[in-house]
Design an enzyme around this catalytic site. Structure first.
Site, PDB file in Angstrom:
ATOM      1  CD  GLU A 438      33.960 -49.950 -95.128  1.00 11.07           C
ATOM      2  OE1 GLU A 438      34.881 -50.725 -94.867  1.00 11.07           O
ATOM      3  OE2 GLU A 438      34.157 -48.788 -95.537  1.00 11.07           O
TER       4      GLU A 438
HETATM    5  C1  LIG Z   1      32.143 -56.429 -86.515  1.00 10.20           C
HETATM    6  C2  LIG Z   1      32.941 -55.206 -86.828  1.00 10.20           C
HETATM    7  C3  LIG Z   1      33.836 -55.217 -87.878  1.00 10.20           C
HETATM    8  C4  LIG Z   1      34.613 -54.101 -88.155  1.00 10.20           C
HETATM    9  N1  LIG Z   1      35.575 -54.159 -89.133  1.00 10.20           N
HETATM   10  C5  LIG Z   1      36.481 -53.143 -89.239  1.00 10.20           C
HETATM   11  C6  LIG Z   1      37.620 -53.270 -90.080  1.00 10.20           C
HETATM   12  O1  LIG Z   1      37.805 -54.269 -90.782  1.00 10.20           O
HETATM   13  N2  LIG Z   1      38.519 -52.244 -90.092  1.00 10.20           N
HETATM   14  C7  LIG Z   1      38.370 -51.125 -89.337  1.00 10.20           C
HETATM   15  O2  LIG Z   1      39.222 -50.245 -89.388  1.00 10.20           O
HETATM   16  N3  LIG Z   1      37.275 -50.963 -88.534  1.00 10.20           N
HETATM   17  C8  LIG Z   1      36.351 -51.954 -88.458  1.00 10.20           C
HETATM   18  N4  LIG Z   1      35.271 -51.825 -87.621  1.00 10.20           N
HETATM   19  C9  LIG Z   1      35.086 -50.580 -86.889  1.00 10.20           C
HETATM   20  C10 LIG Z   1      33.920 -49.766 -87.427  1.00 10.20           C
HETATM   21  O3  LIG Z   1      34.242 -49.241 -88.685  1.00 10.20           O
HETATM   22  C11 LIG Z   1      33.584 -48.690 -86.370  1.00 10.20           C
HETATM   23  O4  LIG Z   1      32.992 -49.371 -85.281  1.00 10.20           O
HETATM   24  C12 LIG Z   1      32.666 -47.627 -86.929  1.00 10.20           C
HETATM   25  O5  LIG Z   1      33.344 -46.821 -87.865  1.00 10.20           O
HETATM   26  C13 LIG Z   1      32.120 -46.718 -85.830  1.00 10.20           C
HETATM   27  O6  LIG Z   1      33.163 -46.260 -84.996  1.00 10.20           O
HETATM   28  P1  LIG Z   1      33.010 -46.430 -83.421  1.00 10.20           P
HETATM   29  O7  LIG Z   1      32.643 -47.832 -83.125  1.00 10.20           O
HETATM   30  O8  LIG Z   1      34.213 -45.882 -82.752  1.00 10.20           O
HETATM   31  O9  LIG Z   1      31.765 -45.550 -83.031  1.00 10.20           O
HETATM   32  P2  LIG Z   1      31.783 -43.942 -82.679  1.00 10.20           P
HETATM   33  O10 LIG Z   1      32.646 -43.268 -83.654  1.00 10.20           O
HETATM   34  O11 LIG Z   1      32.135 -43.864 -81.244  1.00 10.20           O
HETATM   35  O12 LIG Z   1      30.292 -43.597 -82.934  1.00 10.20           O
HETATM   36  C14 LIG Z   1      29.245 -43.867 -82.000  1.00 10.20           C
HETATM   37  C15 LIG Z   1      27.973 -43.159 -82.478  1.00 10.20           C
HETATM   38  O13 LIG Z   1      28.202 -41.746 -82.537  1.00 10.20           O
HETATM   39  C16 LIG Z   1      27.888 -41.245 -83.828  1.00 10.20           C
HETATM   40  N5  LIG Z   1      28.855 -40.199 -84.185  1.00 10.20           N
HETATM   41  C17 LIG Z   1      30.193 -40.235 -84.041  1.00 10.20           C
HETATM   42  N6  LIG Z   1      30.734 -39.089 -84.508  1.00 10.20           N
HETATM   43  C18 LIG Z   1      29.723 -38.327 -84.969  1.00 10.20           C
HETATM   44  C19 LIG Z   1      29.633 -37.049 -85.590  1.00 10.20           C
HETATM   45  N7  LIG Z   1      30.729 -36.318 -85.858  1.00 10.20           N
HETATM   46  N8  LIG Z   1      28.422 -36.575 -85.921  1.00 10.20           N
HETATM   47  C20 LIG Z   1      27.320 -37.310 -85.695  1.00 10.20           C
HETATM   48  N9  LIG Z   1      27.343 -38.534 -85.123  1.00 10.20           N
HETATM   49  C21 LIG Z   1      28.524 -39.025 -84.757  1.00 10.20           C
HETATM   50  C22 LIG Z   1      27.990 -42.434 -84.771  1.00 10.20           C
HETATM   51  O14 LIG Z   1      27.152 -42.277 -85.904  1.00 10.20           O
HETATM   52  C23 LIG Z   1      27.548 -43.583 -83.889  1.00 10.20           C
HETATM   53  O15 LIG Z   1      26.144 -43.695 -83.926  1.00 10.20           O
HETATM   54  C24 LIG Z   1      34.457 -52.927 -87.375  1.00 10.20           C
HETATM   55  C25 LIG Z   1      33.528 -52.902 -86.326  1.00 10.20           C
HETATM   56  C26 LIG Z   1      32.801 -54.023 -86.034  1.00 10.20           C
HETATM   57  C27 LIG Z   1      31.867 -53.982 -84.845  1.00 10.20           C
END
Ligand SMILES: Cc1cc2nc3c(=O)[nH]c(=O)nc-3n(C[C@H](O)[C@H](O)[C@H](O)COP(=O)(O)OP(=O)(O)OC[C@H]3O[C@@H](n4cnc5c(N)ncnc54)[C@H](O)[C@@H]3O)c2cc1C
Length: 596
Positions: A438
């Site tokens: 989220e």
């Molecule tokens: C168990 C689980 C359930 C999930 N359920 C859903 C679901 O139902 N539907 C769905 O769509 N998604 C779902 N997700 C996905 C989840 O919402 C994402 O993993 C989350 O939004 C983070 O995206 P990412 O993993 O690509 O991390 P990234 O976007 O790659 O982020 C990695 C790190 O970089 C930081 N970061 C990234 N961009 C910036 C920025 N511009 N400025 C500062 N910091 C930044 C982040 O804060 C984080 O610490 C789920 C994930 C998991 C693991």
């Protein structure tokens, strides 16, 4: 100590912090009365304690199982879900015209905490359905609403949220899932989504996927995203289930926690394309998705509260039983570890943070209700802005403290906390995700600073600081000796928040990098100040009860004092760290170089 849903604490917070009883008294909650709120929350607590909580540990051990495109949830999940839905719990705040109870959102916030405290992996499924119901109701066509809302509100069909793709996580500009217009006014979807919670499972008859996708020739970035509804089974005109849609679960993830909740890779359009319908307008999908995400963000915040409370209850039980060392004043033999001041500190830190975060979530929930039902336009606007300001804090502060509480819970258990059988480790594994999904908590810091502080030219945040000051003033005027230095510390935290807010608002115009470098600590500082105010408000209500002869709630005054004197002083340290801007991050390449 067996887990019990914290019904009394939730009710106290609803009344004393969120002022739900006052809202009811003013006729802003339909024909709901306070007694009914008590009964609903108590019954939710009974159901969760007796039926859902026993699923928690076995669900962790068995996990969700994938085989040939089908997902089997852990033993008991489907049965309990059916009973839970049949009891009407899926529709607590859903509109009555579609079969819901039509209760204020804040009542659902209370229930959401209860389900998640009992078994977070189980409760995630309805959490997402609720978000999907919200988006569909706000933006779906009449036809879609009529077909999909009744079975989703009843819980016979569940909902999902499909945003994430391998290259598109925090940054949805990169979403590639493709949508094509079909002749009959529907659409076809092609692409892959990852990490989709309950994307496939065996608990409901049908699964309704809300999917962000891009039409050909759509503008680049998020302005070219549209939101679609794609069901697992295509409903017939009479509502019965028809053919299977061209979408499937390709696999599920093996993950740190919430093992009972399937996290799915979803494949759309292997063949002719997954049949889908537009929600809202083309290229305006993100606006519709935000409705879903805002409800889900507050709900995820309550997961932090829920799991923190569960970890606290377990640590408290252990600390009363486990004997080690002499008491602080010497004496013969070993004492229960709860007699050691450092263990008391750990337990009180857990409890105070959980109660503070609960208060923030309740203020956010009640603001959402007032945004819809307050009498005047200006009150509704102010409440909507307050909800917008508080949502990132409710989400990120609460999930951070949920994580911390679960970790402290392991510490209270000593070595036994590291052993899976005690269950303390499961809370730590389960809670960890809430700070990531989220929107990762860092992104909520950015949202707070970049989008929420400038609301109404800074007026929204200034009103919130005035609210904190008002409570500090009330403690100074009316709080007795039991509050210790609460009024002074709370006023100090409000002053620190005010100064840091001005600094950050200034930086937004002149030095974005410094504003962003301080965003996460600023959110924490806000949580400390506002959380302290919530606890103090509860403490004032407890002291009033004591003045009327009921001293049973006086522990809440002590909790407010502990938070104010032992936890909120961290606000000034955070403020100093924020004030140095982004300079200490430079030059990050050299600082982070392997040779440094
Ligand atoms: C168990 C689980 C359930 C999930 N359920 C859903 C679901 O139902 N539907 C769905 O769509 N998604 C779902 N997700 C996905 C989840 O919402 C994402 O993993 C989350 O939004 C983070 O995206 P990412 O993993 O690509 O991390 P990234 O976007 O790659 O982020 C990695 C790190 O970089 C930081 N970061 C990234 N961009 C910036 C920025 N511009 N400025 C500062 N910091 C930044 C982040 O804060 C984080 O610490 C789920 C994930 C998991 C693991």
């Amino acid at each position: 100590m067996p887990y019990r849903s914290p019904v009394a604490d939730i009710l106290f917070s609803l009344r004393a912090v969120a002022d739900l009883k006052g809202m009811i008294g003013q006729g802003l909650a339909g024909d709901l009365d306070w007694q009914a709120v008590n009964s609903i929350v108590a019954e939710a607590g009974r159901f969760a304690t007796e039926e859902i909580a026993p699923l928690n540990r076995p669900g962790d051990l068995a996990g969700a199982v994938y085989e040939n495109g089908a997902v089997t949830t852990p033993p008991g999940f489907a049965d309990v879900y059916k009973r839970w839905a049949e009891a009407g719990w899926n529709g607590v705040s859903a509109p009555a015209e579609f079969g819901g109870m039509g209760l204020p959102h804040i009542v659902n916030v209370a229930c959401t905490e209860i389900w998640n405290g009992a078994a977070m992996a189980f409760a995630l499924c309805p959490l997402l359905t609720e978000g999907a119901i919200g988006a569909l109701k706000a933006f779906g066509s009449r036809e879609l609403v009529d077909i999909y809302l009744p079975p989703m509100v009843s819980g016979r069909w569940t909902g999902t949220m499909n945003l994430t793709e391998p290259q598109a996580g925090s940054d949805l500009n990169a979403v590639r899932t493709r949508a094509e217009r079909a002749q009959d006014g529907s659409y076809r979807l092609f692409g892959q989504k990852i990490f989709i919670t309950y994307g496939e499972h065996d608990m409901a008859e049908n699964i309704v996927h809300l999917v962000l996708a891009r039409l050909a020739n759509a503008p680049a970035g998020t302005r070219g995203l549209s939101l679609f509804l794609a069901p697992k089974f295509l409903p017939n005109a009479d509502g019965s289930l028809g053919a299977r849609n061209d979408l499937r679960c390709a696999s599920i993830e093996h993950k740190l926690g919430i093992h009972g909740s399937p996290t799915c890779v979803m494949a759309y359009g292997d063949n002719e394309g997954a049949k889908a319908w537009l929600i809202g307008e083309e290229n305006r999908g993100l606006a519709a998705m935000f409705v879903m995400m805002n409800a889900a963000r507050l709900a995820v915040g309550t997961q932090g509260v829920a799991i923190g409370d569960r970890a606290y209850q377990q640590a408290l039980g252990f600390a009363r039983e486990r004997r080690q060392g002499r008491g602080p004043n010497g004496g013969e033999g070993m004492v229960p570890i709860i007699e050691h001041p450092d263990v008391q500190r750990m337990l009180m830190t857990m409890k105070a943070n959980v109660h503070a975060a609960r208060g923030i979530c309740h203020l956010t929930g009640v603001s959402l209700d007032l945004a819809a039902h307050a009498r005047s336009e200006s009150e509704r606007t102010a409440a909507a802005n307050r909800a917008a300001l508080l949502t990132p804090i409710a989400k990120a502060f609460s999930t951070d403290i949920g994580d911390e509480a679960a970790s402290i819970g392991v510490q209270v258990h000593g070595g036994m906390g590291y052993i899976e059988e005690t269950g303390a480790a499961q809370h730590m594994r389960d809670s960890r995700i809430a700070a990531i999904y989220e929107g990762a908590n860092g992104i909520h810091g950015l949202d707070l600073v970049q989008r929420k502080l400038p609301l109404e030219g800074g007026e929204t945040v200034r009103r919130e600081i005035a609210f904190i000051r008002k409570i500090a003033g009330a403690v100074a005027d009316r709080g007795g000796a039991r509050f210790g230095d609460t009024a002074a510390r709370l006023a100090e935290a409000a002053g620190t928040l005010e100064e840091t807010t001005s600094l950050t608002l200034g930086w937004l115009k002149t030095d974005q990098a410094s504003a962003l470098a301080g965003a996460s600590p600023y959110l924490r500082l806000f949580g400390l100040a506002l959380g302290g105010a919530c606890l103090a408000k509860a403490g004032l209500a407890a002291e009033k009860l004591a003045a009327d002869g009921d001293e049973s709630e006086l522990g809440r005054v002590g909790l407010a004092r502990f938070f104010a004197e032992k936890l909120s002083p961290a606000a000034s340290g955070l403020a100093r760290a924020i004030a140095s801007g982004d300079a200490p991050l430079k030059p990050y390449e050299a600082i982070l170089a392997e040779s440094a």
